[in-house]
Scaffold this motif. Sequence first.
Motif, PDB file in Angstrom:
ATOM      1  N   ALA A 183       6.555 101.564 -16.290  1.00 48.72           N
ATOM      2  CA  ALA A 183       6.404 102.886 -16.902  1.00 48.72           C
ATOM      3  C   ALA A 183       6.877 102.868 -18.355  1.00 48.72           C
ATOM      4  CB  ALA A 183       7.182 103.927 -16.103  1.00 48.72           C
ATOM      5  N   ILE A 184       7.988 102.187 -18.613  1.00 49.82           N
ATOM      6  CA  ILE A 184       8.508 102.061 -19.984  1.00 49.82           C
ATOM      7  C   ILE A 184       7.523 101.277 -20.839  1.00 49.82           C
ATOM      8  CG2 ILE A 184      10.322 100.998 -21.379  1.00 49.82           C
ATOM      9  CD1 ILE A 184      12.252 101.620 -19.030  1.00 49.82           C
ATOM     10  N   PHE A 185       7.017 100.177 -20.285  1.00 47.57           N
ATOM     11  CA  PHE A 185       6.036  99.377 -21.013  1.00 47.57           C
ATOM     12  C   PHE A 185       4.793 100.201 -21.345  1.00 47.57           C
ATOM     13  CE2 PHE A 185       2.086  96.882 -20.614  1.00 47.57           C
ATOM     14  CZ  PHE A 185       2.206  96.073 -21.726  1.00 47.57           C
ATOM     15  N   GLY A 186       4.275 100.943 -20.374  1.00 50.42           N
ATOM     16  CA  GLY A 186       3.073 101.746 -20.600  1.00 50.42           C
ATOM     17  C   GLY A 186       3.268 102.809 -21.661  1.00 50.42           C
ATOM     18  N   ALA A 187       4.401 103.518 -21.600  1.00 51.41           N
ATOM     19  CA  ALA A 187       4.664 104.560 -22.591  1.00 51.41           C
ATOM     20  C   ALA A 187       4.786 103.967 -23.995  1.00 51.41           C
ATOM     21  CB  ALA A 187       5.949 105.300 -22.222  1.00 51.41           C
ATOM     22  N   SER A 188       5.488 102.840 -24.118  1.00 51.72           N
ATOM     23  CA  SER A 188       5.656 102.194 -25.426  1.00 51.72           C
ATOM     24  C   SER A 188       4.322 101.703 -25.968  1.00 51.72           C
ATOM     25  CB  SER A 188       6.633 101.015 -25.307  1.00 51.72           C
ATOM     26  OG  SER A 188       7.882 101.429 -24.812  1.00 51.72           O
ATOM     27  N   THR A 189       3.486 101.146 -25.094  1.00 45.89           N
ATOM     28  CA  THR A 189       2.194 100.615 -25.523  1.00 45.89           C
ATOM     29  C   THR A 189       1.287 101.717 -26.051  1.00 45.89           C
ATOM     30  OG1 THR A 189       2.324  98.824 -23.894  1.00 45.89           O
ATOM     31  CG2 THR A 189       0.153  99.327 -24.782  1.00 45.89           C
ATOM     32  N   ILE A 190       1.222 102.812 -25.331  1.00 44.84           N
ATOM     33  CA  ILE A 190       0.330 103.917 -25.728  1.00 44.84           C
ATOM     34  C   ILE A 190       0.741 104.488 -27.074  1.00 44.84           C
ATOM     35  CG2 ILE A 190      -0.377 106.264 -25.148  1.00 44.84           C
ATOM     36  CD1 ILE A 190      -0.219 105.401 -22.187  1.00 44.84           C
ATOM     37  N   ILE A 191       2.037 104.744 -27.245  1.00 45.74           N
ATOM     38  CA  ILE A 191       2.513 105.325 -28.510  1.00 45.74           C
ATOM     39  C   ILE A 191       2.242 104.377 -29.672  1.00 45.74           C
ATOM     40  CG2 ILE A 191       4.552 106.128 -29.774  1.00 45.74           C
ATOM     41  CD1 ILE A 191       5.752 106.938 -27.072  1.00 45.74           C
ATOM     42  N   ALA A 192       2.494 103.071 -29.461  1.00 47.60           N
ATOM     43  CA  ALA A 192       2.268 102.097 -30.531  1.00 47.60           C
ATOM     44  C   ALA A 192       0.788 101.939 -30.833  1.00 47.60           C
ATOM     45  CB  ALA A 192       2.876 100.747 -30.151  1.00 47.60           C
ATOM     46  N   ALA A 193      -0.064 101.942 -29.812  1.00 52.18           N
ATOM     47  CA  ALA A 193      -1.501 101.781 -30.016  1.00 52.18           C
ATOM     48  C   ALA A 193      -2.099 102.944 -30.786  1.00 52.18           C
ATOM     49  CB  ALA A 193      -2.210 101.629 -28.668  1.00 52.18           C
ATOM     50  N   LEU A 194      -1.479 104.113 -30.691  1.00 51.67           N
ATOM     51  CA  LEU A 194      -1.957 105.277 -31.429  1.00 51.67           C
ATOM     52  C   LEU A 194      -1.685 105.162 -32.920  1.00 51.67           C
ATOM     53  CD1 LEU A 194      -0.958 108.162 -28.979  1.00 51.67           C
ATOM     54  CD2 LEU A 194      -3.266 107.324 -29.490  1.00 51.67           C
ATOM     55  N   GLY A 195      -0.902 104.144 -33.296  1.00 48.62           N
ATOM     56  CA  GLY A 195      -0.692 103.890 -34.715  1.00 48.62           C
ATOM     57  C   GLY A 195       0.721 104.070 -35.207  1.00 48.62           C
ATOM     58  N   ALA A 196       1.644 104.394 -34.304  1.00 52.97           N
ATOM     59  CA  ALA A 196       3.018 104.634 -34.747  1.00 52.97           C
ATOM     60  C   ALA A 196       3.679 103.374 -35.281  1.00 52.97           C
ATOM     61  CB  ALA A 196       3.842 105.202 -33.588  1.00 52.97           C
ATOM     62  N   GLY A 197       3.225 102.210 -34.823  1.00 53.47           N
ATOM     63  CA  GLY A 197       3.781 100.952 -35.325  1.00 53.47           C
ATOM     64  C   GLY A 197       4.950 100.468 -34.504  1.00 53.47           C
ATOM     65  N   PHE A 198       5.207  99.174 -34.623  1.00 51.15           N
ATOM     66  CA  PHE A 198       6.232  98.513 -33.807  1.00 51.15           C
ATOM     67  C   PHE A 198       7.623  99.089 -34.041  1.00 51.15           C
ATOM     68  CE2 PHE A 198       9.406  95.014 -33.742  1.00 51.15           C
ATOM     69  CZ  PHE A 198       9.467  94.824 -32.376  1.00 51.15           C
ATOM     70  N   TYR A 199       8.050  99.194 -35.312  1.00 49.65           N
ATOM     71  CA  TYR A 199       9.397  99.650 -35.614  1.00 49.65           C
ATOM     72  C   TYR A 199       9.635 101.077 -35.127  1.00 49.65           C
ATOM     73  CZ  TYR A 199       9.720  95.596 -38.710  1.00 49.65           C
ATOM     74  OH  TYR A 199       9.731  94.324 -39.210  1.00 49.65           O
ATOM     75  N   THR A 200       8.659 101.949 -35.346  1.00 43.19           N
ATOM     76  CA  THR A 200       8.806 103.348 -34.962  1.00 43.19           C
ATOM     77  C   THR A 200       8.974 103.475 -33.458  1.00 43.19           C
ATOM     78  OG1 THR A 200       7.418 104.010 -36.817  1.00 43.19           O
ATOM     79  CG2 THR A 200       7.742 105.620 -35.074  1.00 43.19           C
ATOM     80  N   VAL A 201       8.099 102.821 -32.719  1.00 42.71           N
ATOM     81  CA  VAL A 201       8.136 102.926 -31.261  1.00 42.71           C
ATOM     82  C   VAL A 201       9.417 102.324 -30.702  1.00 42.71           C
ATOM     83  CG1 VAL A 201       7.001 102.244 -29.113  1.00 42.71           C
ATOM     84  CG2 VAL A 201       5.631 102.943 -31.080  1.00 42.71           C
ATOM     85  N   LEU A 202       9.786 101.158 -31.214  1.00 41.61           N
ATOM     86  CA  LEU A 202      10.985 100.508 -30.701  1.00 41.61           C
ATOM     87  C   LEU A 202      12.237 101.319 -31.042  1.00 41.61           C
ATOM     88  CD1 LEU A 202      11.533  97.963 -29.069  1.00 41.61           C
ATOM     89  CD2 LEU A 202      12.128  96.801 -31.187  1.00 41.61           C
ATOM     90  N   ALA A 203      12.283 101.866 -32.243  1.00 39.74           N
ATOM     91  CA  ALA A 203      13.436 102.674 -32.637  1.00 39.74           C
ATOM     92  C   ALA A 203      13.544 103.931 -31.785  1.00 39.74           C
ATOM     93  CB  ALA A 203      13.333 103.053 -34.115  1.00 39.74           C
ATOM     94  N   PHE A 204      12.404 104.452 -31.336  1.00 42.00           N
ATOM     95  CA  PHE A 204      12.396 105.656 -30.508  1.00 42.00           C
ATOM     96  C   PHE A 204      12.680 105.326 -29.044  1.00 42.00           C
ATOM     97  CE2 PHE A 204       9.568 108.553 -27.933  1.00 42.00           C
ATOM     98  CZ  PHE A 204      10.473 109.596 -27.891  1.00 42.00           C
ATOM     99  N   MET A 205      12.008 104.288 -28.526  1.00 46.00           N
ATOM    100  CA  MET A 205      12.061 103.987 -27.097  1.00 46.00           C
ATOM    101  C   MET A 205      13.271 103.137 -26.694  1.00 46.00           C
ATOM    102  SD  MET A 205       9.636 105.479 -25.419  1.00 46.00           S
ATOM    103  CE  MET A 205       9.695 104.539 -23.880  1.00 46.00           C
TER     104      MET A 205
END
Length: 429
Positions: free
Chosen positions: A95-117
Amino acid sequence: MVVLVLSVLVLSIALGYITKINIGFFSIIGAYFIGCFGLGMKPSEVTELWPVKIFFIIFAVTLFYNFALANGALERLAGHLLYRCRKYPYLLPLAIFGASTIIAALGAGFYTVLAFMAPITLLLCQKTKMNLVIGGMAVNYGALAGANFMTSQSGIIFRSLMESSGVESSTSFAYATSIFVVTIIIPIVVLGLYTFFNRKNSNIQIEDIQPEPFNSAQKKSLFLIVLMMAVVLVFPILHLILPEQETITFLNSKIDIAFIAVLFALISLLMKLADEKKVVALVPWGTLIMICGVGMLISLGVKVGIIEMLTNWLTQNVPVWLIPILLCLISAVMSIFSSTLGVVAPTLFPIVPAIAAASGLNPMILFICIVAGAQSSSISPFSSGGSLIMGSAPEGIDKNKLFNQLLFRAIPVGVFAAIIAIIALNITL
């Protein structure tokens, strides 16, 4: 000089590990002595090796998200995520992997998603007794895989680097698509196998208790997070839809996640969403010193010709069938101490056409090897991914233990999975 740089790097890591002093300090001093007294550089030239971009991105993004951490918004959000997964606790890593993947694929970028998640994930690990390594790998894998999507941050950078190396635009898109597919399959297999074999013996415990609602400051912090993501996403998406529109092209070229994060941090201060001193104190300063100090030493290694030496050696001394595996391993080793986007890909992508021409290998496989290898070890505490995870660890989590787990457990698992994937890809193609 090549041997000297590598020796100083290993020595810095060993001294930091033994003395418990930040490895970045040893690396900075090593870069100073090698650069000034070994290579004849000016001190100002050595100073310029400090990776300003990586430093600023991590500083800015973590600064903004620290408001949600300081006022408890992320912890409350973690509680709500827990509640949603209460009936299937063993699926939490996926579930964590799926949520992180979707947010990053939408364009938020690696740093943004990782800093949030990452803060949410580590809080979940703390609350549910989920394995820290699996939690860290799930969020890191997801942020990486999503960002590799062809129209997302990493995917666009990969395509640009390929095209600057002589690959045609349509071909680069196909290669980038292959990179995305492979880097999303690897974590699904790794996390899926872990989930399958631990579904009955899982120690994850989720309380079936309705979490408390968000307070006003927490709601505002989460709203600003969503709004910032929208601001970061809207212009790249519009640019993809309307590439000829000059105004959109201009605005898209000026949008930068780090500056936007600082802007939203200022807005959060004006709205008094958290105490300023607490927010600044939560910035992972030690992590920043470590990643940037090591980055200076790695930059010296590039200057003294490590890459050229590796290229010549690969094409002249290694059997063709072994080149993809070795390229994967070289990328993995480089990524332990540096950024995939900032160092590994820009350094190794340009040598792919020459290696492909000399060996007869498919360039697509070599590009995949570089990215898969680099991202297999990007969870290293010396690299951007691992450093953000380390910096996101809340009170109560032993950072020394987490450091060792990321370095000696997560990296070997990731590298092994990448090598298996490369071997399977070679056999298939």
